[in-house]
Design a protein around this motif. Structure first.
Motif, PDB file in Angstrom:
ATOM      1  N   GLN A 160      -7.906   5.891   2.943  1.00  0.00           N
ATOM      2  CA  GLN A 160      -8.389   4.621   3.508  1.00  0.00           C
ATOM      3  C   GLN A 160      -7.345   4.035   4.454  1.00  0.00           C
ATOM      4  OE1 GLN A 160     -11.589   3.060   2.591  1.00  0.00           O
ATOM      5  NE2 GLN A 160     -11.086   2.021   4.503  1.00  0.00           N
ATOM      6  N   ALA A 161      -6.079   4.088   4.045  1.00  0.00           N
ATOM      7  CA  ALA A 161      -5.004   3.581   4.901  1.00  0.00           C
ATOM      8  C   ALA A 161      -4.910   4.389   6.192  1.00  0.00           C
ATOM      9  CB  ALA A 161      -3.674   3.612   4.151  1.00  0.00           C
ATOM     10  N   ARG A 162      -5.120   5.703   6.101  1.00  0.00           N
ATOM     11  CA  ARG A 162      -5.079   6.556   7.304  1.00  0.00           C
ATOM     12  C   ARG A 162      -6.208   6.170   8.254  1.00  0.00           C
ATOM     13  NH1 ARG A 162      -2.942  11.753   8.625  1.00  0.00           N
ATOM     14  NH2 ARG A 162      -3.363  12.072  10.847  1.00  0.00           N
ATOM     15  N   ALA A 163      -7.401   5.965   7.718  1.00  0.00           N
ATOM     16  CA  ALA A 163      -8.549   5.631   8.557  1.00  0.00           C
ATOM     17  C   ALA A 163      -8.370   4.283   9.245  1.00  0.00           C
ATOM     18  CB  ALA A 163      -9.823   5.622   7.714  1.00  0.00           C
ATOM     19  N   ASP A 164      -7.691   3.339   8.578  1.00  0.00           N
ATOM     20  CA  ASP A 164      -7.561   1.985   9.111  1.00  0.00           C
ATOM     21  C   ASP A 164      -6.185   1.693   9.701  1.00  0.00           C
ATOM     22  OD1 ASP A 164     -10.150   1.491   8.423  1.00  0.00           O
ATOM     23  OD2 ASP A 164      -9.708   0.315   6.637  1.00  0.00           O
ATOM     24  N   SER A 165      -5.360   2.722   9.871  1.00  0.00           N
ATOM     25  CA  SER A 165      -4.038   2.574  10.515  1.00  0.00           C
ATOM     26  C   SER A 165      -3.153   1.565   9.791  1.00  0.00           C
ATOM     27  CB  SER A 165      -4.206   2.162  11.985  1.00  0.00           C
ATOM     28  OG  SER A 165      -5.045   3.048  12.673  1.00  0.00           O
ATOM     29  N   VAL A 166      -3.022   1.752   8.478  1.00  0.00           N
ATOM     30  CA  VAL A 166      -2.229   0.841   7.650  1.00  0.00           C
ATOM     31  C   VAL A 166      -0.960   1.559   7.192  1.00  0.00           C
ATOM     32  CG1 VAL A 166      -2.212  -0.582   5.560  1.00  0.00           C
ATOM     33  CG2 VAL A 166      -4.331  -0.317   6.873  1.00  0.00           C
ATOM     34  N   PRO A 167       0.217   0.950   7.371  1.00  0.00           N
ATOM     35  CA  PRO A 167       1.469   1.610   6.976  1.00  0.00           C
ATOM     36  C   PRO A 167       1.711   1.549   5.462  1.00  0.00           C
ATOM     37  CG  PRO A 167       1.949  -0.554   7.887  1.00  0.00           C
ATOM     38  CD  PRO A 167       0.469  -0.356   8.029  1.00  0.00           C
ATOM     39  N   VAL A 168       1.599   2.678   4.806  1.00  0.00           N
ATOM     40  CA  VAL A 168       1.840   2.783   3.363  1.00  0.00           C
ATOM     41  C   VAL A 168       2.802   3.940   3.121  1.00  0.00           C
ATOM     42  CG1 VAL A 168       0.825   3.268   1.099  1.00  0.00           C
ATOM     43  CG2 VAL A 168      -0.411   1.825   2.730  1.00  0.00           C
ATOM     44  N   LEU A 169       3.858   3.681   2.373  1.00  0.00           N
ATOM     45  CA  LEU A 169       4.833   4.719   2.032  1.00  0.00           C
ATOM     46  C   LEU A 169       4.637   5.117   0.578  1.00  0.00           C
ATOM     47  CD1 LEU A 169       7.298   6.475   2.612  1.00  0.00           C
ATOM     48  CD2 LEU A 169       8.752   4.485   2.112  1.00  0.00           C
TER      49      LEU A 169
END
Length: 532
Positions: A85-94
């Motif tokens: 989901q973060a990849r699809a919405d361009s969200v920075p998650v480590l």
């Protein structure tokens, strides 16, 4: 001696990390060695998928990377949905995980939590995935991760540390690569071409997506300068709240497509032209756009949808430079025409969505009025679908949900908790259906543990109504769409949470106001389908 695990915490702290989300396990306890003595707050969800959604919500609310600690194997595979989901919405998650000892990797020995190739699994979802084979690799790996967040289109990044490396001694090996990273700067030739094209347009329009949310003031200024209606995709809502040039409606709607088709130039800022925004009903028919200028931080994304002029840069940097390069508008351009075009598109879009969805949008308006300036975090549920089609929110970046892009059920509640933890000064309301709430029901406990004052609005219509309707319309006998639900108010109260039940949309605004006034987490359950 400072271990790899302790040095990791120090390095995260030095990079401004305020909190990490995770469930400790035997494969990650060495990562926790330095955590208690640091300024970093640890948040324990009830499931690793929720850890990823918490990190996602935190990142969207703060603009900083969300960080999750995850155990080897099942902890990491549990979080894959959230990272997608973060990849699809361009969200920075480590995502920082353990992995089994180096000597066992890839040998199929049957070790606890073993995967054939954990890095390869994560590389299919994340922007990058790398393993710390040696303590000297730690600083450079973190530098590369934070450089990715800062220099282009963000997304999830994975770093794994073998269990036999975590306790090894580690010097500070940072290269400060992240400090020198930054987004690409706008090309002067592209800016000049775009300024000339837009300046001579007589009926321009602007498209804005989530990539523009940090440039709301500049978007407003350039729209007024060009007299251009501004169509806001789902993640672009709030950029021009209540503005005469604002069109808070989906480009999947025929009325909005007509506006764009009639424009002689279109400036698209921070939007990827993805089907969940531009062809929600998968019917095709999105019009070719004349004089299309695209601003996007990701050159690869621009290449996926052809345009006349491409400006690869951060939205704020590009719009600021573009503004200064614009010429005077054509002398024969009708003054106020953009306002009239925007009003016509808004009115037509409102009619187009139909009475049922209009009643859902009225409910969202009631929430916004009860909680001005709130972040409204949605799950996949009918009120959110309606809002993605048409809803004029009052906070840039304050309307986000998982009903676009990857479309993961269960996103809303943990993401809302993460958003509230990141911005405790901002009201946060989560809109979720009974189906999505049951994916993450136990995260109500996380909200209570962390005193995250989220108002959970649970729209309980007794099943997956959108899917049931689609099955009926397709001539398929509905199967599997009526899972039973608990008494949500009793579940909330069992955690010590304030809860109330309403049966009328007219009562929603007052219920949300009352929930906010309690000062802690609260739940409002809407029973049945008040839109009928």
């Amino acid at each position: 001696m400072t271990t790899v695990g302790e040095r990791l915490v120090e390095m995260l702290e030095a990079r401004g990390v305020e909190m990490v989300f995770g469930i400790p396990g035997v494969h990650t306890i060495e990562l926790y060695r330095g955590l208690a003595g640091s300024s970093i707050r640890h948040v324990t969800p009830r499931h690793e998928q929720a850890a990823g959604f918490l990190a996602d919500g935190y990142a969207r609310a703060t603009g900083k990377p969300g960080v999750a600690f995850l155990i080897t194997g099942p902890g990491l595979t549990n979080v894959i949905t959230a990272l997608a989901q973060a990849r699809a919405d361009s969200v920075p998650v480590l995502a920082i995980s353990g992995v089994n000892a180096r000597a066992t990797l890839g040998r199929g020995l049957g070790c606890l939590h073993e995967l054939p190739d954990q890095c390869a699994t994560m590389a299919s979802v994340c922007l990058s995935s790398e393993r710390i084979e040696d303590p000297r690799d730690l600083g450079p790996a973190l530098d590369r991760a934070f450089a990715l967040f800062a220099s282009g289109r963000p997304g999830p990044v994975h770093i794994e540390i073998p269990t036999d490396v975590m306790a090894l001694p580690c010097d500070d090996t940072s290269t400060d690569e992240a400090a020198s990273a930054g987004p690409p700067q706008p090309d002067a030739t592209a800016i000049a071409g775009a300024a000339a094209l837009l300046s001579r347009a007589r009926s321009p329009a602007i498209l804005v997506g989530g990539g523009a949310k940090g440039a709301a003031d500049l978007v407003c200024r350039i729209a007024e300068r060009l007299d251009a209606p501004v169509v806001m995709t789902a993640n672009g809502r709030g950029l021009l709240h209540a503005h005469p040039l604002g069109v808070p409606a989906s480009p999947s709607l025929k009325s909005v497509r007509a506006l764009l088709a009639d424009s002689d130039a279109v400036l698209a800022i921070g939007t990827e032209f993805g089907p969940t925004d531009y062809d929600m009903y998968v019917v095709g028919g999105f019009p070719p756009l004349k004089g299309l200028v695209r601003i996007d931080v990701d050159a690869a994304q621009i290449a996926r949808h052809a345009c006349d002029i491409a400006i690869v840069a951060d939205a704020r940097d590009a719009v600021e430079v573009l503004m200064s390069a614009l010429e005077d508008r054509p002398a024969d351009a009708a003054p106020g025409a953009g306002t009239a075009r925007a009003r016509e598109a808004r009115d037509a879009a409102w009619d187009e969505i139909g009475q049922r969805y209009r009643s859902h949008v009225d409910a969202l308006d009631a929430i916004r009025k009860a909680a001005p300036g709130a972040m409204i975090v949605g799950d996949s549920t009918q009120a959110v679908y309606a809002g993605n089609l048409f809803f004029d929110h009052d906070r840039p970046g304050g309307w986000f949900n998982a009903a676009t892009g990857y479309g993961a059920l269960g996103f809303g509640p943990p993401a809302a908790i993460g958003a509230k933890l990141g911005r405790p000064d901002v009201p946060v309301v989560c809109v979720v259906g009974d189906g999505g709430m049951q994916f993450v029901l136990a995260e109500l406990g996380t909200a209570m543990d962390e005193k995250a004052a989220v108002v959970f609005v649970v729209w309980n219509n007794g099943g997956f109504q959108e899917i049931e309707t689609s099955m009926v319309e397709a001539g398929i006998a509905p199967v599997g769409v009526r899972p039973s639900a608990p008494d949500f108010c009793q579940v909330a109260q069992s955690y010590g949470m304030e809860a109330q039940r309403i049966a009328s949309l007219g009562a929603l605004g007052a219920a949300v106001s009352q929930a906010l006034a309690c000062g802690g987490p609260a739940l409002v359950e809407i029973v049945g389908d008040p839109a009928l």
